[in-house]
Enzyme design. Structure first.
Site, PDB file in Angstrom:
ATOM      1  N   LYS A 130      33.088  -5.792   5.046  1.00  0.00           N
ATOM      2  CA  LYS A 130      32.957  -4.577   5.860  1.00  0.00           C
ATOM      3  C   LYS A 130      32.058  -3.621   5.104  1.00  0.00           C
ATOM      4  O   LYS A 130      32.460  -3.011   4.113  1.00  0.00           O
ATOM      5  CB  LYS A 130      34.325  -3.939   6.108  1.00  0.00           C
ATOM      6  CG  LYS A 130      34.261  -2.780   7.081  1.00  0.00           C
ATOM      7  CD  LYS A 130      35.664  -2.289   7.435  1.00  0.00           C
ATOM      8  CE  LYS A 130      35.633  -1.235   8.522  1.00  0.00           C
ATOM      9  NZ  LYS A 130      34.937  -0.022   8.135  1.00  0.00           N
ATOM     10  N   ASP A 132      29.798  -0.462   4.081  1.00  0.00           N
ATOM     11  CA  ASP A 132      30.053   0.962   4.190  1.00  0.00           C
ATOM     12  C   ASP A 132      28.752   1.693   4.480  1.00  0.00           C
ATOM     13  O   ASP A 132      28.053   2.133   3.577  1.00  0.00           O
ATOM     14  CB  ASP A 132      30.676   1.459   2.881  1.00  0.00           C
ATOM     15  CG  ASP A 132      31.664   2.564   3.153  1.00  0.00           C
ATOM     16  OD1 ASP A 132      31.843   2.909   4.334  1.00  0.00           O
ATOM     17  OD2 ASP A 132      32.248   3.073   2.187  1.00  0.00           O
ATOM     18  N   CYS A 425      36.098  22.648 -34.780  1.00  0.00           N
ATOM     19  CA  CYS A 425      35.873  23.268 -36.092  1.00  0.00           C
ATOM     20  C   CYS A 425      35.637  24.770 -36.015  1.00  0.00           C
ATOM     21  O   CYS A 425      35.540  25.428 -37.044  1.00  0.00           O
ATOM     22  CB  CYS A 425      34.696  22.598 -36.784  1.00  0.00           C
ATOM     23  SG  CYS A 425      33.121  23.000 -36.022  1.00  0.00           S
ATOM     24  N   CYS A 452      27.827  21.774 -30.885  1.00  0.00           N
ATOM     25  CA  CYS A 452      28.497  22.467 -31.979  1.00  0.00           C
ATOM     26  C   CYS A 452      27.545  22.392 -33.155  1.00  0.00           C
ATOM     27  O   CYS A 452      27.029  21.320 -33.488  1.00  0.00           O
ATOM     28  CB  CYS A 452      29.805  21.743 -32.299  1.00  0.00           C
ATOM     29  SG  CYS A 452      30.385  22.026 -33.977  1.00  0.00           S
TER      30      CYS A 452
HETATM   31  S1  IVH Z   1      32.577  -5.258  13.944  1.00  0.00           S
HETATM   32  C1  IVH Z   1      34.352  -4.586  17.840  1.00  0.00           C
HETATM   33  N1  IVH Z   1      31.801  -6.053  11.568  1.00  0.00           N
HETATM   34  O1  IVH Z   1      33.216  -0.798  10.686  1.00  0.00           O
HETATM   35  C2  IVH Z   1      33.996  -4.703  16.440  1.00  0.00           C
HETATM   36  N2  IVH Z   1      32.105  -3.737  11.924  1.00  0.00           N
HETATM   37  O2  IVH Z   1      35.705   0.379  11.920  1.00  0.00           O
HETATM   38  C3  IVH Z   1      33.049  -3.667  16.019  1.00  0.00           C
HETATM   39  N3  IVH Z   1      31.572  -2.343   9.998  1.00  0.00           N
HETATM   40  O3  IVH Z   1      31.858   0.773  13.488  1.00  0.00           O
HETATM   41  C4  IVH Z   1      32.692  -3.671  14.617  1.00  0.00           C
HETATM   42  N4  IVH Z   1      30.954  -3.972   8.666  1.00  0.00           N
HETATM   43  O4  IVH Z   1      30.451   0.601  11.365  1.00  0.00           O
HETATM   44  C5  IVH Z   1      32.129  -5.009  12.334  1.00  0.00           C
HETATM   45  N5  IVH Z   1      31.069  -6.876   9.541  1.00  0.00           N
HETATM   46  C6  IVH Z   1      31.388  -5.848  10.309  1.00  0.00           C
HETATM   47  C7  IVH Z   1      31.335  -4.522   9.834  1.00  0.00           C
HETATM   48  C8  IVH Z   1      31.723  -3.496  10.689  1.00  0.00           C
HETATM   49  C9  IVH Z   1      31.112  -2.674   8.801  1.00  0.00           C
HETATM   50  C10 IVH Z   1      31.861  -0.974  10.419  1.00  0.00           C
HETATM   51  C11 IVH Z   1      31.154  -0.580  11.679  1.00  0.00           C
HETATM   52  C12 IVH Z   1      32.206  -0.275  12.665  1.00  0.00           C
HETATM   53  C13 IVH Z   1      33.357   0.055  11.782  1.00  0.00           C
HETATM   54  C14 IVH Z   1      34.635  -0.252  12.509  1.00  0.00           C
END
Ligand code: IVH
Length: 792
Positions: A130, A132, A425, A452
């Site tokens: 996931k 960021d 000191c 210092c």
């Molecule tokens: S799928 C219906 N895959 O996470 C599914 N999201 O909380 C839609 N994100 O808005 C998202 N990596 O910004 C998906 N491999 C990934 C992701 C991902 C990051 C983010 C994305 C999304 C948010 C969802």
């Protein structure tokens, strides 16, 4: 908080409070790109609200943040409606959440449940990190990128087409063939860690604002109204799904992503298929271990039911798919309170602020201290004692403070002040402005450090200095650990590194943890350290900014402590990788009476270098007069001006002596530059300094390349001679002068490269070495005869 259900009235109040707090954070996060709380805190509020709403479904309203996805679109961009809404993901924090998700999926698909021994039908999940960053939609029509949009609130986003087109890894045209005529790709735009660091460094240098984390940097970069700014930012896309499409896609998620990849879209390299939830768990652990090594930030992994038919069967719940879940990693950012700031004194006296925090769990570890680096950082963060601060811990790095939650500042918050006296000191604390010279000769502030001034009289600096002095890469004294150094200093047995060499058996045996044998061993290893290489000794001195490599370079180039000690800063900058700051540190270290005293004591107490050698080629290599003039930093004289001056006048003396009319003859040297040059050399200290630098460069074996060229026609050009023993008919200096007049270089020691050794009476090791190497050796009479033949 939700263990015992709240009575309806209280629940309603809490729900209202949570909603307005979440809305405020959403606005800051999504619309303003200024996070007010770490994700972990936000997630907790969200989870609490969700749980309360689950207990009191009658209180759920359409405006609740649980019913929509993000913030509002910025008015300045065009609006884009998402025909297929851009959804959010449910979160799993604990393993149980993941098992519950799998159970709901199986129930939804009418699959038999597994038991303790496995069994049941396994669901296939796709696994991805996931990322960021920021979710985007990219619309391709007939293979052409026609629009890019942010998620916005999930139904309406902002049209960021112009910005999206600047992201290097987004294809403007799809590759290959077979793509649907309408294809809306969804993915994450993010900033890799390295790009983020570089961007922040650049922002700092240009006095711009820095970003708290790569996510904000990506969001801030993508929401620029000026696409040129976006183009200058290191953004990348990772595609993870498809919104609208008019058919023609594979029947499962992984094959669909592979098809996107074939059409030129970047997808995750970590994409994997898991058979059953147990394999998802393994994936989560494996990515967790890899997290620090990944080039980008991730906050979890995403599991999606792989089969599209199954996805359709499962459908959606509110704004989340039932077929996907995000399994979050423990948060690396948390909020805590800044209880105070302490000041630590380092080896070179630098005073660094350290944050004392109310202990907080961050990613499984209790954090109670964080580095604040220096006072510039304190100012940049605008942090005050009593503030709620965002702390981040990643990998093995020391926890850092990312920002302050200004809204939570208490009325009695106190500013952070540097102590006027050293906390260890009591010596005065001095502020040094770090100044960098830029091309235009203006001085640019690089921030300031506080030091210092107590040096070795400060116990903190003394301890650190000795710990460094005895360390393996320095004097390499075995058995002198940090705790022992502390005892030696605390008991007053050692007040400088030189005192290590006067320690007696009686003094050491008294120390905690010492017996007869260990005492003897320690004294023996101190004794053994008496003949370090010159490079080790220089490194051991702990000159600020002089690491092992610089120490080796100094030792090799200058060959003796005496030369290093007297080298002028400008001369030192002739060495590769020695900049102005380092040169200044070296020069002022040896200029300090106390340091000189310690060095003298070390020598008196038997520390002698294995070798003190000859000057090495670093200085002997020809230097250009133009480069030298450039180094003098004369206002309005840049590199090309320096070249013209050197070409016209040929020597420093001629430039110093040039009058106004001479100067005006120099091609393209304007009046302002000519005046600046005259003013510069009219100040006697400038002319003297320039002469001193030149003289020292010559003493160290340098020749201007113009002289080299002239010397090329001389009989001894390119030869190195060595003078040793006593000469009777002339002084050594005279002999040197005559040899140099014939084009030879005169060196201090013998090597295979020496052409000839002139040995007078009393010659010792140099003569022996010359004989050993089979070099040509002349006595004084032969030498004089040779000079005469050569001069004819
Ligand atoms: S799928 C219906 N895959 O996470 C599914 N999201 O909380 C839609 N994100 O808005 C998202 N990596 O910004 C998906 N491999 C990934 C992701 C991902 C990051 C983010 C994305 C999304 C948010 C969802």
């Amino acid at each position: 908080m939700t263990d015992a259900a709240l009575p309806a009235q209280q629940a309603a109040e809490r729900i209202a409070a949570l909603r307005s707090e979440i809305d405020a954070h959403n606005y800051r996060y999504y619309v303003l790109d200024e996070p007010s709380v770490p994700d972990a805190e936000y997630d907790r509020l969200f989870k609490e609200l969700r749980a309360l709403e689950a207990e009191h479904p009658e209180l759920v309203t359409a405006e609740s943040p649980t019913q929509r996805v993000g913030g509002e679109a910025l008015a300045a961009f065009g609006q884009v409606r998402h025909e297929v809404p851009m959804l959010s993901l449910g979160n799993a924090f604990e393993e149980q959440d993941l098992l519950d998700f799998d159970r709901r999926v199986r129930e939804g698909l009418d699959l038999p449940a597994g038991d303790l021994f496995g069994g049941g039908a396994e669901v296939e999940y796709s696994c991805e990190p996931k990322l960021d960053g920021l979710a985007v939609s990219l619309l391709y029509e007939n293979g052409q990128l026609v629009r890019g949009a942010t998620r916005g609130d999930g139904s309406t986003g902002e049209d960021i087409s112009a910005n999206v087109r600047t992201v290097r890894n987004i294809p403007l045209k799809l590759h290959g063939s077979g793509w649907p005529a309408v294809l809306e790709v969804r993915g994450e735009i993010y900033m890799p860690k390295a790009g983020f660091e570089a961007l922040n460094a650049r922002q700092l240098e240009n006095g711009g604002k820095t970003f708290a984390n790569p996510r904000n940097a990506a969001a801030g970069s993508l929401r620029q109204l000026d696409p040129r700014i976006t183009a200058s930012r290191p953004l990348e896309l990772c595609a993870y799904g498809v919104g609208r499409s008019d058919g023609g896609l594979p029947g499962n998620h992984i094959d669909m992503l592979k098809a996107l990849k074939g059409w030129g879209l970047p997808i995750s390299r970590e994409l994997k298929l898991a058979k059953g939830i147990a394999e998802c768990r393994t994936y989560y652990q494996a990515i967790g271990e890899k997290r620090d090594a990944l080039a980008y930030e991730i906050d979890g992994v995403v599991f999606k039911v792989n089969d599209f038919a199954q996805q359709r069967e499962l459908g959606f719940r509110a704004r989340e798919p039932r077929w996907a879940i995000a399994h979050k990693f423990p948060a690396r950012e948390e909020i805590t309170e800044l209880l105070g700031v302490e000041f630590q004194v380092g080896r070179t006296g630098a005073i660094t602020p350290v944050a004392r925090l109310k202990p907080v769990q961050v990613a499984g570890v209790t954090v109670s201290n964080a580095t604040l680096h220096n006072m510039d950082e304190v100012a940049r963060l605008g942090v005050m004692i009593g503030d709620s601060v965002i702390v981040r811990r990643a990998g093995d790095v020391i926890p850092q403070i990312l920002g302050v939650i200004a809204e939570r500042r208490p009325a009695d918050a106190r500013a952070v002040h540097v102590p006027e006296r050293c906390p260890v000191c009591g010596s005065a604390v001095e502020r040094t402005q770090l100044v960098k010279r830029s091309k235009g000769r203006e001085s640019v502030s690089e921030g300031s450090i506080y030091r210092c001034v107590g040096r070795l009289a400060c116990q903190a600096q003394l301890k650190q200095a000795i710990i460094h002095f005895v360390s393996r890469r320095a004097m390499d004294i075995d058995g002198l650990g940090d705790k022992i150094v502390e005892q030696l200093v605390d008991k007053g047995l050692v007040a400088s590194p030189a005192d290590l060499y006067t320690l007696t058996y009686e003094q050491v045996v008294e120390l905690e943890g010492f017996a007869e044998l260990s005492t003897k061993n320690l004294l023996a290893s101190i004794d053994k350290s008496r003949t370090p290489s010159l490079a080790r000794f220089i490194f051991a001195l702990g000159i600020p900014d002089v690491g092992e490599e610089t120490a080796k370079l100094l030792a090799r180039a200058l060959g003796s402590l005496e030369r290093i000690g007297k080298a002028l800063p400008e001369v030192l900058t002739y060495l590769p990788d020695v900049g102005g700051e380092v040169a200044h540190e070296i020069h002022s270290f040896f200029g300090d009476a106390h340091n000189r005293e310690v060095i003298a004591q070390l020598r008196e107490r038997g520390v002698a270098f294995q070798e003190e050698g000859e000057l090495h080629a670093e200085f002997a290599a020809c230097a250009s007069l133009a480069g030298f003039i450039d180094k003098l930093n004369i206002p309005f004289i840049a590199a090309t001006g320096a070249e013209r001056l050197a070409a016209r006048f040929g020597s420093l003396e001629a430039i110093i002596g040039a009058d106004w009319l001479d100067l005006r003859q120099v091609e393209r040297l304007n009046e302002k530059a000519a005046r600046a040059l005259r003013d510069f050399f009219d100040a006697p200290e400038n002319a003297e300094r320039a002469r001193a630098i030149e003289a020292q460069l010559r003493e160290f074996g340098m020749h201007w390349d113009s002289e080299r060229k002239a010397a090329a026609g001389l009989p001894l050009a390119g030869q190195t001679w060595v003078l040793t023993g006593t000469l009777e008919a002339m002084s050594r200096d005279q002999a040197k002068e005559r040899l140099e007049a014939l084009g030879a270089k005169v060196a201090g020691s013998v090597s295979a490269k020496t052409h000839c050794v002139v040995a007078g009476p009393g010659a010792g090791s140099k003569l022996a070495k010359a004989n050993e190497l089979g070099l040509k050796v002349l006595d004084e009479a032969q030498f004089i005869a040779e000079l005469e033949t050569l001069q004819q």
